[in-house]
Design an enzyme around this catalytic site. Structure first.
Site, PDB file in Angstrom:
ATOM      1  N   ASP A  61      23.064  77.023 -21.501  1.00 24.12           N
ATOM      2  CA  ASP A  61      21.981  77.093 -22.474  1.00 24.12           C
ATOM      3  C   ASP A  61      21.059  78.053 -21.704  1.00 24.12           C
ATOM      4  O   ASP A  61      20.953  78.270 -20.470  1.00 24.12           O
ATOM      5  CB  ASP A  61      21.054  75.697 -22.573  1.00 24.12           C
ATOM      6  CG  ASP A  61      21.944  74.676 -23.365  1.00 24.12           C
ATOM      7  OD1 ASP A  61      22.911  75.177 -24.230  1.00 24.12           O
ATOM      8  OD2 ASP A  61      22.043  73.652 -23.312  1.00 24.12           O
ATOM      9  N   ASP A  97      24.170  76.419 -30.557  1.00 26.29           N
ATOM     10  CA  ASP A  97      23.364  75.129 -30.930  1.00 26.29           C
ATOM     11  C   ASP A  97      22.535  75.508 -32.204  1.00 26.29           C
ATOM     12  O   ASP A  97      22.331  74.966 -33.059  1.00 26.29           O
ATOM     13  CB  ASP A  97      22.006  74.963 -29.652  1.00 26.29           C
ATOM     14  CG  ASP A  97      22.815  74.300 -28.609  1.00 26.29           C
ATOM     15  OD1 ASP A  97      24.162  73.866 -28.883  1.00 26.29           O
ATOM     16  OD2 ASP A  97      22.254  74.446 -27.442  1.00 26.29           O
TER      17      ASP A  97
END
Length: 199
Positions: free
Chosen positions: A147, A169
């Site tokens: 991330d 995501d």
């Protein structure tokens, strides 16, 4: 066409809005999923090579910055530490979308499923191949997802910070929101639409 019964006694029919060749809609789904997957893979590769172990890269002060973290949970760092479970969930989502594509008759659903598929495959790749998983390693199906997108760092309202996320995501969330809207509007996967009929 009658047969389903709505709440309050009003029969429900199904109005067809289909008409587009299924092959073309599947192509839309696959193409969008491929674009999402490629964008996710490329951006993760770039940030790992340039930002891993480095200070956050501030894009817009107080609004957007890039900071590499390794997430063992689900999207937006939910369920950290349950990597093994989420690996199977992601694999199940991929299989379910592929099977559902056989009934596809709606362009909107093709977009929603394409977003979900691209995002799911993107994060699933991390879980299968990134540390501590990978070929020849004793720990399998537990790779950590990369991330790097952080919005309003330290300034997010209500909570201290918004979880760091990635392209996959974002695609999963957008696809999920679109799917909820389509379901709320009674638009079916095959392109038909359930409607209440008077009488």
């Amino acid at each position: 066409m009658r047969g389903l019964q709505a709440e309050g006694g009003a029969p429900v029919g199904r109005r067809s809005t289909a008409g587009r060749p299924r092959g073309r809609l599947v192509a839309v789904l696959v193409a969008l999923a491929a674009v999402i997957y490629a964008a996710d893979l490329v951006t993760k590769t770039v940030v790992l090579r340039t930002l891993e172990g480095e200070a956050p890269l501030v894009v817009i002060p107080g609004v957007l910055q890039f900071r590499v973290i390794f997430n063992s949970g689900a999207a937006f760092s939910i369920g950290t530490g349950m990597t093994f479970v989420f690996t199977f969930i992601a694999a199940g989502v991929v299989v379910a979308i592929i099977r559902t594509a056989r009934k596809l008759g709606s362009r909107s659903w093709a977009v929603a499923l394409g977003l979900l598929l691209g995002g799911a495959v993107g994060n699933l790749t991390d879980r299968l191949l990134r540390y501590p998983s990978g070929f020849g390693r004793s720990t399998q199906l537990q790779g950590h997802v990369v991330d790097f997108i952080e919005v309003l760092p330290g300034n997010f309202p209500v909570i201290d910070y918004f979880p760091v996320f990635n392209i996959a995501d974002s695609a999963i969330v957008c696809g999920g929101i679109l799917a909820v809207i389509l379901a709320w509007r009674n638009v079916q996967i095959d392109g038909s639409k359930e409607v209440a009929e008077d009488g």
